[in-house]
Design a protein around this motif. Structure first.
Motif, PDB file in Angstrom:
ATOM      1  N   LEU A  34      55.598  34.204  94.360  1.00  0.00           N
ATOM      2  CA  LEU A  34      56.450  33.183  93.748  1.00  0.00           C
ATOM      3  C   LEU A  34      55.630  32.264  92.848  1.00  0.00           C
ATOM      4  N   CYS A  35      54.492  31.816  93.351  1.00  0.00           N
ATOM      5  CA  CYS A  35      53.625  30.923  92.566  1.00  0.00           C
ATOM      6  C   CYS A  35      53.112  31.616  91.304  1.00  0.00           C
ATOM      7  N   SER A  36      52.805  32.886  91.426  1.00  0.00           N
ATOM      8  CA  SER A  36      52.313  33.630  90.264  1.00  0.00           C
ATOM      9  C   SER A  36      53.405  33.761  89.208  1.00  0.00           C
ATOM     10  N   SER A  37      54.640  34.036  89.647  1.00  0.00           N
ATOM     11  CA  SER A  37      55.743  34.166  88.692  1.00  0.00           C
ATOM     12  C   SER A  37      56.040  32.846  88.002  1.00  0.00           C
ATOM     13  N   LEU A  38      55.731  31.728  88.675  1.00  0.00           N
ATOM     14  CA  LEU A  38      55.932  30.405  88.092  1.00  0.00           C
ATOM     15  C   LEU A  38      54.705  29.904  87.339  1.00  0.00           C
ATOM     16  N   ASN A  39      53.611  30.678  87.394  1.00  0.00           N
ATOM     17  CA  ASN A  39      52.336  30.252  86.806  1.00  0.00           C
ATOM     18  C   ASN A  39      51.945  28.874  87.344  1.00  0.00           C
ATOM     19  N   MET A  40      52.045  28.733  88.663  1.00  0.00           N
ATOM     20  CA  MET A  40      51.829  27.450  89.323  1.00  0.00           C
ATOM     21  C   MET A  40      50.345  27.085  89.351  1.00  0.00           C
ATOM     22  N   ASP A  41      50.056  25.818  89.123  1.00  0.00           N
ATOM     23  CA  ASP A  41      48.662  25.367  89.158  1.00  0.00           C
ATOM     24  C   ASP A  41      48.173  25.303  90.603  1.00  0.00           C
TER      25      ASP A  41
END
Length: 362
Positions: A34-41
């Motif tokens: 999920l974080c990768s798909s959101l490009n989360m810092d």
């Protein structure tokens, strides 16, 4: 005998512990995806996971773990972060729209669990008020959207389910379709709505603002070369605003100045003509002139027309894409969940007003 019972209990405890670890490992993997798909810092990613773990130790989190993690991410995304200029900014600009789409949950689900999370985390009043404002805006948008499509279909032909045309710069520009006009008019309304906080939370004013958008797009559609393919021939306003039956003839020409149908729309759809005209003159027209000046709409500046013409619509429609990445800061990014109803190149939306789900377009 006693030793066998103890061995059995130990194996059961070990199996339960292994199951819990496996479940947590699966949750962590889904969370990282999920974080990768959101490009989360990294800061928000780590903070949200720790917050989720702490909440799970102290409370029973029923339902999909990823949905609870989405709430933790949303909170982490809204905290102040340092900027390059050594100042701070509110959040990391990852919108609620994207979080909902990537975690595959509805707005209703989000609001219900968010209230529980706020209570469990004992969040400050400022954050709770923000959530309430988002929910209130969503409710207003839902009501207006429910009104929008029947009104649109009264003015224009019924939108056909057809793929969006590719609008390259080098190829010949194609006339806009009814579906594209439907999409474009809603996006224009949503972003105008976000620019007028002085009339916020007022359903009547927003309905009048929607009529202003329809009035503008109708006037532009009249001047399109393919206007007969766009407009509903049974629209009750045709004869009222001076369009004779000759409109359907091949050689019919419309006046260069688009007619104002605000008053007639109000009579057909229960608006207050005086208030709607006031909103058009004092809020709507200045806003449209501003986005003409910014070249987000291209056409004839003097009478705010021409942006549906084949030569301009490709660029005007590109304005929708610019809007959707937040060029106009007055727009709450969460409002884009409704503008994305009209952006099939970004997401596919399966909706009833009670349950709105989004998923990446294929």
């Amino acid at each position: 005998m006693l030793g066998e019972e103890e061995d059995g209990e130990s194996r059961a405890v070990g199996a339960a512990a292994f199951s819990v670890q496996a479940e947590e490992g699966d949750t962590r993997q889904r969370y990282e995806e999920l974080c990768s798909s959101l490009n989360m810092d990294g800061r928000a990613r780590c903070e949200a996971w720790l917050s989720y773990q702490n909440m799970k130790r102290n409370f029973t989190l029923e339902g999909n773990d990823l949905h609870w993690l989405a709430r933790a991410l949303y909170m982490a995304c809204r905290k102040a972060v340092p900027t390059v200029s050594k100042g701070t900014a509110e959040g990391n600009y990852v919108s609620l729209t994207r979080i909902l789409c990537c975690s595959e949950q509805s707005l209703i689900e989000f609001f219900n669990k968010m209230k529980k999370w706020e209570d469990m985390a004992n969040l400050p009043a400022q954050f709770r008020e923000r959530t309430e404002r988002i929910e209130r805006n969503f409710t207003i948008s839902a009501v207006i959207f429910k009104k929008y499509k029947p009104i649109f279909q009264g003015i224009f032909r019924y939108p056909q389910d057809q793929p969006r045309q590719q609008r390259g710069r080098k190829q010949r520009r194609q006339p806009c379709t009814v579906t594209e006009v439907l999409q474009f008019c809603w996006v224009l309304f949503v972003h105008a709505k976000g620019n007028f906080p002085m009339i916020s939370d007022d359903l009547v004013n927003y309905c009048h603002l929607l009529l202003c958008a329809l009035d503008l797009v109708y006037g532009n559609a009249l001047q399109c070369p393919n206007c007969k393919e766009l407009l509903n021939p049974n629209f009750k306003v045709f004869l009222i605003v001076g369009l004779t039956e000759d409109f359907h003839n091949k050689d019919y020409k419309v006046s260069s100045d688009p007619p104002c149908i605000i008053e007639k729309l109000c009579s057909l759809y229960y608006g207050l003509a005086l208030e709607a005209k006031g909103i058009k003159e004092h809020f709507w027209k200045p806003y449209i002139r501003k986005i003409f000046d910014k070249k987000l709409l291209k056409g004839k500046d003097e009478n705010l027309t021409g942006f549906l013409d084949p030569g301009s619509f490709g660029d005007s429609f590109a304005g929708e894409m610019v809007f959707c990445v937040g060029l106009l800061p007055a727009v709450d990014p969460t409002e884009l969940i409704w503008s994305l109803l009209s952006s099939s190149c970004f997401i596919k939306v399966h909706s009833s007003l009670g349950r709105l789900r989004c998923q990446p377009a294929t």
